[in-house]
Design an enzyme around this catalytic site. Structure first.
Site, PDB file in Angstrom:
ATOM      1  N   CYS A 111     -11.013 -53.793 -13.849  1.00 25.58           N
ATOM      2  CA  CYS A 111     -10.947 -52.588 -14.689  1.00 25.58           C
ATOM      3  C   CYS A 111     -11.593 -52.784 -16.056  1.00 25.58           C
ATOM      4  CB  CYS A 111      -9.490 -52.165 -14.876  1.00 25.58           C
ATOM      5  SG  CYS A 111      -8.641 -51.849 -13.332  1.00 25.58           S
ATOM      6  N   HIS A 246      -9.369 -47.566 -21.078  1.00 22.60           N
ATOM      7  CA  HIS A 246      -9.286 -47.581 -19.613  1.00 22.60           C
ATOM      8  C   HIS A 246      -8.129 -46.692 -19.177  1.00 22.60           C
ATOM      9  CE1 HIS A 246      -8.870 -48.734 -15.538  1.00 22.60           C
ATOM     10  NE2 HIS A 246      -7.814 -49.496 -15.728  1.00 22.60           N
ATOM     11  N   ASN A 276      -6.777 -43.863 -11.583  1.00 25.30           N
ATOM     12  CA  ASN A 276      -7.425 -45.068 -12.105  1.00 25.30           C
ATOM     13  C   ASN A 276      -8.601 -45.423 -11.187  1.00 25.30           C
ATOM     14  OD1 ASN A 276      -8.162 -47.667 -12.793  1.00 25.30           O
ATOM     15  ND2 ASN A 276      -6.082 -48.485 -12.850  1.00 25.30           N
TER      16      ASN A 276
HETATM   17  N1  ACO Z   1       7.304 -43.097  -5.802  1.00 26.15           N
HETATM   18  C1  ACO Z   1       8.642 -43.077  -5.965  1.00 26.15           C
HETATM   19  N2  ACO Z   1       9.335 -44.169  -6.340  1.00 26.15           N
HETATM   20  C2  ACO Z   1       8.647 -45.299  -6.548  1.00 26.15           C
HETATM   21  C3  ACO Z   1       7.248 -45.377  -6.404  1.00 26.15           C
HETATM   22  C4  ACO Z   1       6.579 -44.214  -6.004  1.00 26.15           C
HETATM   23  N3  ACO Z   1       5.249 -44.170  -5.841  1.00 26.15           N
HETATM   24  N4  ACO Z   1       6.834 -46.628  -6.702  1.00 26.15           N
HETATM   25  C5  ACO Z   1       7.937 -47.319  -7.030  1.00 26.15           C
HETATM   26  N5  ACO Z   1       9.029 -46.518  -6.933  1.00 26.15           N
HETATM   27  C6  ACO Z   1      10.422 -46.858  -7.198  1.00 26.15           C
HETATM   28  C7  ACO Z   1      10.678 -48.343  -7.120  1.00 26.15           C
HETATM   29  O1  ACO Z   1      10.931 -48.749  -5.791  1.00 26.15           O
HETATM   30  C8  ACO Z   1      11.894 -48.480  -7.995  1.00 26.15           C
HETATM   31  O2  ACO Z   1      13.012 -48.060  -7.261  1.00 26.15           O
HETATM   32  P1  ACO Z   1      14.437 -48.802  -7.449  1.00 26.15           P
HETATM   33  O3  ACO Z   1      14.813 -48.561  -8.881  1.00 26.15           O
HETATM   34  O4  ACO Z   1      15.314 -48.103  -6.462  1.00 26.15           O
HETATM   35  O5  ACO Z   1      14.189 -50.232  -7.146  1.00 26.15           O
HETATM   36  C9  ACO Z   1      11.663 -47.452  -9.095  1.00 26.15           C
HETATM   37  O6  ACO Z   1      10.722 -46.498  -8.543  1.00 26.15           O
HETATM   38  C10 ACO Z   1      11.094 -48.034 -10.365  1.00 26.15           C
HETATM   39  O7  ACO Z   1      10.000 -48.874 -10.023  1.00 26.15           O
HETATM   40  P2  ACO Z   1       9.208 -49.667 -11.106  1.00 26.15           P
HETATM   41  O8  ACO Z   1       8.161 -50.494 -10.447  1.00 26.15           O
HETATM   42  O9  ACO Z   1      10.182 -50.349 -12.023  1.00 26.15           O
HETATM   43  O10 ACO Z   1       8.531 -48.459 -11.908  1.00 26.15           O
HETATM   44  P3  ACO Z   1       7.723 -48.500 -13.248  1.00 26.15           P
HETATM   45  O11 ACO Z   1       8.356 -47.596 -14.216  1.00 26.15           O
HETATM   46  O12 ACO Z   1       7.401 -49.894 -13.683  1.00 26.15           O
HETATM   47  O13 ACO Z   1       6.370 -47.807 -12.798  1.00 26.15           O
HETATM   48  C11 ACO Z   1       4.121 -48.400 -12.342  1.00 26.15           C
HETATM   49  C12 ACO Z   1       5.542 -48.440 -11.857  1.00 26.15           C
HETATM   50  C13 ACO Z   1       3.683 -46.944 -12.428  1.00 26.15           C
HETATM   51  C14 ACO Z   1       3.233 -49.133 -11.351  1.00 26.15           C
HETATM   52  C15 ACO Z   1       4.046 -49.062 -13.730  1.00 26.15           C
HETATM   53  O14 ACO Z   1       4.640 -50.329 -13.716  1.00 26.15           O
HETATM   54  C16 ACO Z   1       2.650 -49.186 -14.219  1.00 26.15           C
HETATM   55  O15 ACO Z   1       1.964 -48.219 -14.425  1.00 26.15           O
HETATM   56  N6  ACO Z   1       2.201 -50.411 -14.489  1.00 26.15           N
HETATM   57  C17 ACO Z   1       0.889 -50.649 -14.995  1.00 26.15           C
HETATM   58  C18 ACO Z   1       0.063 -51.123 -13.913  1.00 26.15           C
HETATM   59  C19 ACO Z   1      -1.211 -50.360 -13.781  1.00 26.15           C
HETATM   60  O16 ACO Z   1      -1.487 -49.362 -14.374  1.00 26.15           O
HETATM   61  N7  ACO Z   1      -1.995 -50.884 -12.922  1.00 26.15           N
HETATM   62  C20 ACO Z   1      -3.218 -50.277 -12.615  1.00 26.15           C
HETATM   63  C21 ACO Z   1      -4.137 -51.310 -12.198  1.00 26.15           C
HETATM   64  S1  ACO Z   1      -4.350 -52.448 -13.405  1.00 26.15           S
HETATM   65  C22 ACO Z   1      -5.409 -51.867 -14.369  1.00 26.15           C
HETATM   66  O17 ACO Z   1      -6.034 -50.871 -14.140  1.00 26.15           O
HETATM   67  C23 ACO Z   1      -5.532 -52.621 -15.516  1.00 26.15           C
END
Ligand code: ACO
Length: 319
Positions: A111, A246, A276
Site C-alpha cells: 500500500c 492512503h 482500499n
Molecule cells: N463483519 C461483522 N463483524 C466482523 C467483521 C465483519 N466484516 N470482521 C470482524 N468482525 C467481528 C469480529 O469477529 C469481532 O467479533 P467478536 O467481538 O465477537 O470477537 C468484532 O467484529 C470486532 O473485531 P475486530 O477485529 O476487533 O474489529 P476492529 O474494530 O479492529 O476492526 C478492522 C477490524 C476494520 C480490520 C480494523 O482493525 C482495521 O481497519 N485495521 C486496519 C487494517 C487495515 O486497514 N488494513 C488494510 C490493509 S493494510 C493497509 O492498507 C495498510
C-alpha cells in the site's frame, strides 16, 4: 529540477460490489462495515488485469496532460498484484501507451508503493536522469483475498491511478520513508504459484492481516512521518492545503487528523466508493481531486502511504 504533475488519470473496473452483496457471501453487514471502515462499496475486476488497469489509467493521464507518450522516459508501476511476475506491468503499460523511449519497471511496497514510486521518480528527476516520468499505482486485491474471511475481504477493491511528472524549476520536494521488517508478519501475502491456484484449500496463499496491529501502527506512524517531512521543509501543518493519505480505513484517517490537530476537511477521502485499492488509492484520489478542480497552482500537498513491510512514506510537493 523537481517533478511537477502535468497529468493524472485513473481507472476502476465497472463491476461494483456493495456491502449488501458482501453480506450474501460472508457473515457481515453494511452497518458494521461502514462504522468500522467507512467503506460502502468496491470495484472488482472481472477480466481486467492489473497491467490493463494501469494502462487505462496511464492513457487517461497522457490524454489529460496533452504530452506525446514518446516524451516519457520512465514508467514506474507500484503493484503487489500484477498478473505476471515478469514481464513487469510497467513494460505492458509502455506497450499500451506507445511510450517507446521509456524504461519501465515495477516496485513492490504494497500500500505504500505509490508514494515510494513517486519519491523515486522525484529522485531520478532531481538527479537529472529523467525529464518525464509516469508513476502508477495499480492493484487487483480481489485476486489475493480469501473470500470466506470477513476480517479481510470487506476491506479491499481493485483499480489504478497514474500521474505524469515533468522536470521543471520549482519549490523543492521533501520526502521521507521508513521500513520495519520486524513487523512484517502483521500483513502478509505469499507468492502464488500454479499449485496454490489449483488447491482451493491452500489458505496460506491468501492475504493475512493483524487488523488491530496495522491500525495502531498507521495511527502512530502517519502523523510522525508528516511531522518529520514538515520539520525538514521548515513548514507548519497550517501551510499544507491537503493531506492525501492512503485510503485504508476512514477511522485511521480521522485518528491521524485528530493527532495532528488538523481539520478533517483537509483530508480528502474516497474510500466509501472504492475501498482500499492498495497502491492505487493515492493516485486515484489525486486524479479525482484534479478533475474535481480542488487543486490549483501553488497549493502544498502532503502524500502519506503505509502498509505491508511494514513500510511508510511521505512526500510534500507544490501543485
Ligand atoms: N463483519 C461483522 N463483524 C466482523 C467483521 C465483519 N466484516 N470482521 C470482524 N468482525 C467481528 C469480529 O469477529 C469481532 O467479533 P467478536 O467481538 O465477537 O470477537 C468484532 O467484529 C470486532 O473485531 P475486530 O477485529 O476487533 O474489529 P476492529 O474494530 O479492529 O476492526 C478492522 C477490524 C476494520 C480490520 C480494523 O482493525 C482495521 O481497519 N485495521 C486496519 C487494517 C487495515 O486497514 N488494513 C488494510 C490493509 S493494510 C493497509 O492498507 C495498510
Amino acid at each position: 529540477m523537481v517533478g511537477k504533475i502535468c497529468g493524472t488519470g485513473s481507472y476502476v473496473p465497472p463491476h461494483v460490489m456493495d456491502n449488501d452483496d458482501l453480506a450474501r457471501i460472508v457473515d457481515t453487514n453494511d452497518e458494521w462495515i461502514r462504522e468500522r471502515t467507512g467503506i460502502g462499496k468496491r470495484h472488482i475486476a472481472e477480466d481486467e488485469t492489473t497491467s490493463y488497469m494501469a494502462g487505462q489509467a496511464a492513457l487517461r493521464a497522457v490524454s489529460q496532460s496533452g504530452i506525446d507518450p514518446e516524451e516519457i522516459d520512465m514508467i514506474l508501476v507500484a503493484t503487489s498484484s500484477s498478473e505476471t511476475v515478469f514481464p513487469c506491468a510497467a513494460c505492458e503499460v509502455q506497450r499500451i501507451i506507445g511510450a517507446v523511449h521509456a524504461v519501465g519497471y515495477d516496485l513492490n511496497a504494497a500500500c505504500t508503493g505509490f508514494v515510494l514510486a513517486f519519491n523515486t521518480a522525484q529522485a531520478y528527476i532531481s538527479a537529472g536522469f529523467c525529464k518525464t516520468v509516469m508513476v502508477i499505482g495499480a492493484d487487483s486485491m480481489s485476486n489475493l483475498l480469501d473470500w470466506t474471511d470477513r476480517g479481510t475481504c470487506i476491506l479491499f477493491g481493485d483499480g489504478a491511478g497514474a500521474v505524469i511528472l515533468k522536470a521543471a524549476e520549482g519549490e523543492p520536494v521533501y520526502m521521507a520513508a521508513h521500513s520495519d521488517g520486524k513487523k512484517g508478519p502483521a500483513l502478509t501475502q505469499l507468492s502464488r504459484h500454479r499449485k496454490d491456484w489449483e488447491n482451493e484449500q491452500n489458505k496460506e496463499s491468501y492475504l493475512h492481516m493483524d487488523g488491530q496491529g496495522v491500525f495502531k501502527f498507521a495511527v502512530r506512524k502517519v502523523p510522525e512521518i508528516i511531522e518529520e517531512v514538515l520539520e525538514e521543509a521548515e513548514m507548519n501543518l497550517e501551510d499544507i492545503d491537503y493531506f492525501v493519505l492512503h485510503q485504508a480505513n476512514k477511522r485511521i484517517i480521522e485518528a491521524a487528523a485528530k493527532r495532528l490537530k488538523v481539520p478533517i476537511d483537509k483530508f480528502p477521502m474516497n474510500l466509501e466508493e472504492y475501498a482500499n485499492t492498495s497502491a492505487a488509492t493515492v493516485p486515484i484520489l489525486l486524479d479525482e481531486m484534479a478533475r474535481g478542480n480542488m487543486l490549483c497552482e501553488g497549493q502544498k500537498i502532503m502524500l502519506a502511504g503505509f502498509g505491508a513491510g511494514l513500510t511508510w512514506a511521505a512526500c510534500l510537493f507544490e501543485w
